[in-house]
Design a protein around this motif. Structure first.
Motif, PDB file in Angstrom:
ATOM      1  N   LYS A 183       0.615  -1.222   0.182  1.00 35.53           N
ATOM      2  CA  LYS A 183      -0.232  -0.086  -0.054  1.00 35.53           C
ATOM      3  C   LYS A 183       0.812   1.247   0.141  1.00 35.53           C
ATOM      4  CE  LYS A 183      -3.965  -2.147   2.262  1.00 35.53           C
ATOM      5  NZ  LYS A 183      -4.845  -2.165   3.662  1.00 35.53           N
ATOM      6  N   ARG A 184       2.192   1.142   0.640  1.00 34.60           N
ATOM      7  CA  ARG A 184       2.729   2.539   0.396  1.00 34.60           C
ATOM      8  C   ARG A 184       4.259   2.310   0.303  1.00 34.60           C
ATOM      9  NH1 ARG A 184      -0.591   2.555   5.348  1.00 34.60           N
ATOM     10  NH2 ARG A 184       1.032   1.632   6.537  1.00 34.60           N
ATOM     11  N   PRO A 185       4.566   2.032  -0.899  1.00 31.67           N
ATOM     12  CA  PRO A 185       5.887   1.713  -1.427  1.00 31.67           C
ATOM     13  C   PRO A 185       6.889   2.650  -1.265  1.00 31.67           C
ATOM     14  CG  PRO A 185       4.297   1.049  -3.240  1.00 31.67           C
ATOM     15  CD  PRO A 185       3.534   1.867  -2.073  1.00 31.67           C
ATOM     16  N   GLU A 186       6.305   4.076  -0.986  1.00 32.49           N
ATOM     17  CA  GLU A 186       7.286   5.241  -0.583  1.00 32.49           C
ATOM     18  C   GLU A 186       8.006   4.923   0.794  1.00 32.49           C
ATOM     19  OE1 GLU A 186       3.222   6.140   0.773  1.00 32.49           O
ATOM     20  OE2 GLU A 186       3.856   5.258  -1.074  1.00 32.49           O
ATOM     21  N   GLU A 187       7.418   4.233   1.584  1.00 30.88           N
ATOM     22  CA  GLU A 187       8.208   4.141   2.771  1.00 30.88           C
ATOM     23  C   GLU A 187       9.300   3.053   2.714  1.00 30.88           C
ATOM     24  OE1 GLU A 187       5.282   2.342   5.298  1.00 30.88           O
ATOM     25  OE2 GLU A 187       4.087   4.106   5.513  1.00 30.88           O
ATOM     26  N   LEU A 188       9.613   2.640   1.504  1.00 32.00           N
ATOM     27  CA  LEU A 188      10.731   1.741   1.380  1.00 32.00           C
ATOM     28  C   LEU A 188      11.852   2.535   1.266  1.00 32.00           C
ATOM     29  CD1 LEU A 188       8.997  -0.971  -0.643  1.00 32.00           C
ATOM     30  CD2 LEU A 188       9.671  -1.417   1.538  1.00 32.00           C
ATOM     31  N   LEU A 196      32.297   0.572 -10.442  1.00 30.34           N
ATOM     32  CA  LEU A 196      31.525  -0.727  -9.993  1.00 30.34           C
ATOM     33  C   LEU A 196      30.239  -0.534  -9.273  1.00 30.34           C
ATOM     34  CD1 LEU A 196      31.342  -3.925 -10.081  1.00 30.34           C
ATOM     35  CD2 LEU A 196      32.889  -3.959  -8.079  1.00 30.34           C
ATOM     36  N   ARG A 197      30.325   0.582  -8.314  1.00 27.36           N
ATOM     37  CA  ARG A 197      29.178   0.719  -7.588  1.00 27.36           C
ATOM     38  C   ARG A 197      28.209   1.268  -8.504  1.00 27.36           C
ATOM     39  NH1 ARG A 197      32.232   3.290  -3.610  1.00 27.36           N
ATOM     40  NH2 ARG A 197      31.366   5.485  -4.156  1.00 27.36           N
ATOM     41  N   ALA A 198      28.272   1.899  -9.655  1.00 26.19           N
ATOM     42  CA  ALA A 198      27.236   2.523 -10.627  1.00 26.19           C
ATOM     43  C   ALA A 198      26.741   1.251 -11.335  1.00 26.19           C
ATOM     44  CB  ALA A 198      27.924   3.303 -11.547  1.00 26.19           C
ATOM     45  N   LYS A 199      27.408   0.550 -11.749  1.00 27.52           N
ATOM     46  CA  LYS A 199      26.975  -0.815 -12.331  1.00 27.52           C
ATOM     47  C   LYS A 199      25.899  -1.721 -11.467  1.00 27.52           C
ATOM     48  CE  LYS A 199      30.896  -1.967 -15.317  1.00 27.52           C
ATOM     49  NZ  LYS A 199      31.874  -3.265 -15.613  1.00 27.52           N
ATOM     50  N   LEU A 200      26.276  -1.701 -10.066  1.00 29.43           N
ATOM     51  CA  LEU A 200      25.654  -2.521  -9.096  1.00 29.43           C
ATOM     52  C   LEU A 200      24.290  -1.652  -8.554  1.00 29.43           C
ATOM     53  CD1 LEU A 200      28.437  -4.136  -7.324  1.00 29.43           C
ATOM     54  CD2 LEU A 200      27.285  -5.150  -9.174  1.00 29.43           C
ATOM     55  N   THR A 201      24.322  -0.411  -8.882  1.00 26.48           N
ATOM     56  CA  THR A 201      23.131   0.152  -8.217  1.00 26.48           C
ATOM     57  C   THR A 201      21.773   0.015  -9.083  1.00 26.48           C
ATOM     58  OG1 THR A 201      24.540   1.936  -7.238  1.00 26.48           O
ATOM     59  CG2 THR A 201      22.290   2.525  -7.330  1.00 26.48           C
ATOM     60  N   PRO A 202      20.658  -0.558  -8.583  1.00 25.51           N
ATOM     61  CA  PRO A 202      19.320  -0.401  -9.122  1.00 25.51           C
ATOM     62  C   PRO A 202      18.894   0.884  -9.759  1.00 25.51           C
ATOM     63  CG  PRO A 202      19.591  -1.957  -7.421  1.00 25.51           C
ATOM     64  CD  PRO A 202      20.666  -0.871  -7.075  1.00 25.51           C
ATOM     65  N   ASP A 203      17.924   0.720 -10.604  1.00 27.36           N
ATOM     66  CA  ASP A 203      17.273   2.323 -11.022  1.00 27.36           C
ATOM     67  C   ASP A 203      15.726   1.965 -10.665  1.00 27.36           C
ATOM     68  OD1 ASP A 203      16.541   0.136 -13.077  1.00 27.36           O
ATOM     69  OD2 ASP A 203      17.059   1.732 -14.516  1.00 27.36           O
ATOM     70  N   TYR A 204      15.374   0.913  -9.846  1.00 24.12           N
ATOM     71  CA  TYR A 204      13.822   0.778  -9.791  1.00 24.12           C
ATOM     72  C   TYR A 204      13.841   0.802  -8.001  1.00 24.12           C
ATOM     73  CZ  TYR A 204      15.972  -3.839  -9.091  1.00 24.12           C
ATOM     74  OH  TYR A 204      16.521  -5.022  -8.526  1.00 24.12           O
ATOM     75  N   ARG A 205      12.588   0.625  -7.562  1.00 24.82           N
ATOM     76  CA  ARG A 205      11.931   0.699  -6.011  1.00 24.82           C
ATOM     77  C   ARG A 205      12.472  -0.455  -5.618  1.00 24.82           C
ATOM     78  NH1 ARG A 205      11.736   4.418  -2.384  1.00 24.82           N
ATOM     79  NH2 ARG A 205      10.177   5.505  -3.439  1.00 24.82           N
ATOM     80  N   ILE A 206      13.197  -0.605  -4.363  1.00 33.43           N
ATOM     81  CA  ILE A 206      13.533  -1.744  -3.745  1.00 33.43           C
ATOM     82  C   ILE A 206      12.169  -2.487  -3.523  1.00 33.43           C
ATOM     83  CG2 ILE A 206      13.283  -0.859  -1.457  1.00 33.43           C
ATOM     84  CD1 ILE A 206      15.756  -2.857  -0.799  1.00 33.43           C
ATOM     85  N   GLY A 207      12.102  -3.912  -3.691  1.00 29.80           N
ATOM     86  CA  GLY A 207      10.928  -4.681  -3.387  1.00 29.80           C
ATOM     87  C   GLY A 207      10.049  -4.988  -4.582  1.00 29.80           C
ATOM     88  N   CYS A 208      10.505  -4.137  -5.652  1.00 33.98           N
ATOM     89  CA  CYS A 208       9.865  -4.473  -6.981  1.00 33.98           C
ATOM     90  C   CYS A 208      10.216  -5.950  -7.328  1.00 33.98           C
ATOM     91  CB  CYS A 208      10.179  -3.390  -8.108  1.00 33.98           C
ATOM     92  SG  CYS A 208       9.337  -3.564  -9.383  1.00 33.98           S
ATOM     93  N   GLY A 261       8.744  -0.004 -11.055  1.00 30.32           N
ATOM     94  CA  GLY A 261       9.688   0.249 -12.245  1.00 30.32           C
ATOM     95  C   GLY A 261      10.467  -0.744 -12.737  1.00 30.32           C
ATOM     96  N   CYS A 262      10.211  -2.101 -12.537  1.00 26.49           N
ATOM     97  CA  CYS A 262      11.011  -3.065 -12.872  1.00 26.49           C
ATOM     98  C   CYS A 262      10.235  -4.315 -13.609  1.00 26.49           C
ATOM     99  CB  CYS A 262      11.653  -3.703 -11.630  1.00 26.49           C
ATOM    100  SG  CYS A 262      10.686  -4.897 -10.622  1.00 26.49           S
ATOM    101  N   THR A 263      11.017  -5.085 -14.266  1.00 26.12           N
ATOM    102  CA  THR A 263      10.491  -6.347 -14.801  1.00 26.12           C
ATOM    103  C   THR A 263      11.207  -7.423 -14.138  1.00 26.12           C
ATOM    104  OG1 THR A 263      10.475  -5.280 -17.230  1.00 26.12           O
ATOM    105  CG2 THR A 263      10.154  -7.787 -16.959  1.00 26.12           C
TER     106      THR A 263
END
Length: 511
Positions: free
Chosen positions: A250-255, A275-287, A449-451
């Motif tokens: 219900k509240r993904p923004e809390e993540l 390397l950190r740039a490669k490993l950093t996701p561009d979607y909300r955690i939990g997706c 924002g992920c697949t």
């Protein structure tokens, strides 16, 4: 298997779902059943996945049956070996081995509309059953992508769920394909052995530390002598995860806070900004599934490891070509590319009342009434069916809820009497699925924002349950006969097809 054998219930699979179903049948006083297992031992995915580093990302005391607590778990997060041993223990504790038919892979299940029973063809013979409980699970059939040129690769190739323990990885150029839950456990285990390890990463995962430790002898003694302490520990673990559900559903923004913790975890282990740039996701955690490891990032930072931030697109002999053009030489390819989750192969082997397969019925997307029953497939139920998966808690909780539903389903058949079957009404299935999908719209799995592997080919989430385990248990406590057609075998004086009638007019729990 005896010729022309008939049983009341046939259970397919001997993982957590199948063994749980068998125990529940015994506890309900039902002994006329078999468990059909394609392999030579119990364990399901915990038998098949024996790769180095294989472990569970759910705490041990929560990842076990409530009716079979284990005071002897050696670690807070147990490894594959101990989980499989637990399932062997459950098998023996409840006397299940006489019911299990090993090396009996199901080839075809066909509904006999005249006699209201299932004809089942297996690798070891045929039988019939009044009811089928399919517990093959979504993590049972490995998925290997169709990579052009794969057949030309001269080296070794295997999937993480079919690990070749005879192949020596020492000094080899190893290509790890994928960055899912298996891959992040394999990478730290393989990195010290490999001459060179190249990770092909299509999408970086969010990784949190895995707070794992040995459970002390004093703790185990306490759990043995005071069983209530085991239940208390389990209850606390469950409650924490129930409280987390709101943020996912219900509240993904809390993540956002969790994301910052995950980035801090990465920064501590990976000092190289590139390397950190490669490993950093561009979607909300939990997706996508949040992964747990305290060793993954340190392993990627080692000098013999390369991260290719692109998926594998082509193989030319021993040269692996990524989608971004990066070329890598390899001696062995390990696919950590997951399983057939939204297109389960077992569905192709189930032929229902209309002569069509379950796979054809689910062509537009999997859906089942309360995650268990599909229309046109009478007296057929699935454990861990559509929209019963979890993103943050233990699947054993969901399995036990479905076992409650299975038990009441069989009780209802007894009450109805005679040769009877229950067939889920299409309208009831559609209504259940509509409610589930409406709730899904605001979850992190749909808005992050992920697949992910939670989504089917059309982008619909047919995997995850968009609520708490408490809600699901409430929704599957009893069978609502109003959601089923009651199918009866005609009497001696009756003619024509089996008689279909409506169920009792009662309201059931909504999603």
């Amino acid at each position: 298997m005896a010729e022309h054998e008939h049983v009341r219930v046939a259970v397919i699979g001997s993982g957590f779902g199948g063994l749980g179903a068998a125990v529940r049948l015994r506890r309900e006083g039902i002994t006329d059943f078999v468990v059909l297992e394609r392999a030579g031992g119990v364990g399901g995915t915990w038998r098949d996945n024996s790769y180095p580093g294989c472990a569970c990302d759910v705490p041990s005391h929560l990842y076990s049956f409530s009716f079979a607590p284990n005071p002897e778990w050696p670690r807070t997060f147990s490894g594959q070996r101990h989980i499989r041993a637990y399932l062997e223990h459950v098998t023996d504790l409840f006397g299940l081995r006489p019911h299990i038919r090993f090396d009996s892979e199901v080839k075809l299940m066909t509904w006999d509309a005249e006699n209201l029973r299932w004809h089942i063809e297996t690798a070891s013979g045929s039988l019939t059953a009044d009811v089928v409980v399919s517990a093959t699970g979504p993590l049972s059939d490995p998925k290997v992508p169709d990579i052009p040129g794969l057949e030309s690769f001269p080296g070794k190739v295997f999937h993480s769920a079919r690990w070749d323990h005879d192949y020596d990885l020492r000094g080899k150029r190893v290509a790890m394909i994928g960055t899912g839950a298996s891959a992040i456990q394999i990478v730290p285990a393989v990195q010290p052995l490999a001459g060179r390890l190249t990770l092909f990463q299509r999408t970086p995962p969010w990784v949190m530390p895995r707070i794992d430790r040995a459970i002390s002898g004093a703790e185990r003694r306490l759990h043995r002598s005071v069983p209530a302490t085991t239940q208390l520990r389990r209850g606390v673990l469950w409650a924490i995860r129930e409280l987390q559900v709101q943020a996912f559903t219900k509240r993904p923004e809390e993540l956002g806070l969790v994301e910052r913790l995950a980035k801090r975890n990465m920064t501590r282990a990976v000092k190289d900004p590139a390397l950190r740039a490669k490993l950093t996701p561009d979607y909300r955690i939990g997706c996508k599934r949040i992964l747990l490891s305290s060793e993954y990032y340190p392993a990627l930072a080692r000098p013999n490891v390369d991260v290719v931030a692109s998926g594998l697109s082509e193989i030319r002999g021993s040269t692996l070509v990524a989608a971004d053009g990066t070329r890598t030489e390899a001696d062995v390819i390990i696919f950590g590319t997951g399983f057939h989750v939204t297109d389960m192969p077992i569905a192709e082997r189930v032929v229902g009342a209309e002569g069509v397969t379950l796979a054809e019925t689910w062509k537009g997307g999997m859906q089942a009434l309360r995650g268990a029953s599909a229309p046109g497939f009478p007296n057929w139920m699935t454990i861990i069916g559509p929209n019963t998966g979890l993103g943050n808690s233990s699947m054993i909780l969901m399995i036990e809820s479905q076992l409650n539903y299975m038990a009441d389903y069989l009780r209802q058949l007894d009450v109805l009497g005679g040769r009877t079957a229950l067939d889920a009404r299409p309208a009831a299935v559609a209504a259940w699925n509509h409610k589930v999908q409406e709730r899904m719209k605001r979850t992190v799995w749909n808005t992050g924002g992920c697949t992910s592997w939670y989504l089917d080919a059309s982008g619909r989430n047919t995997t995850i349950w968009p609520g708490t385990t408490t809600e699901f248990r409430r929704a599957t406590r009893r069978v609502d006969l109003a959601e089923y057609e009651v199918v009866r075998k005609p009497g001696v004086k009756d003619a024509g097809a089996p008689v279909r009638t409506g169920g009792a007019a009662q309201s059931g729990s909504a999603a």
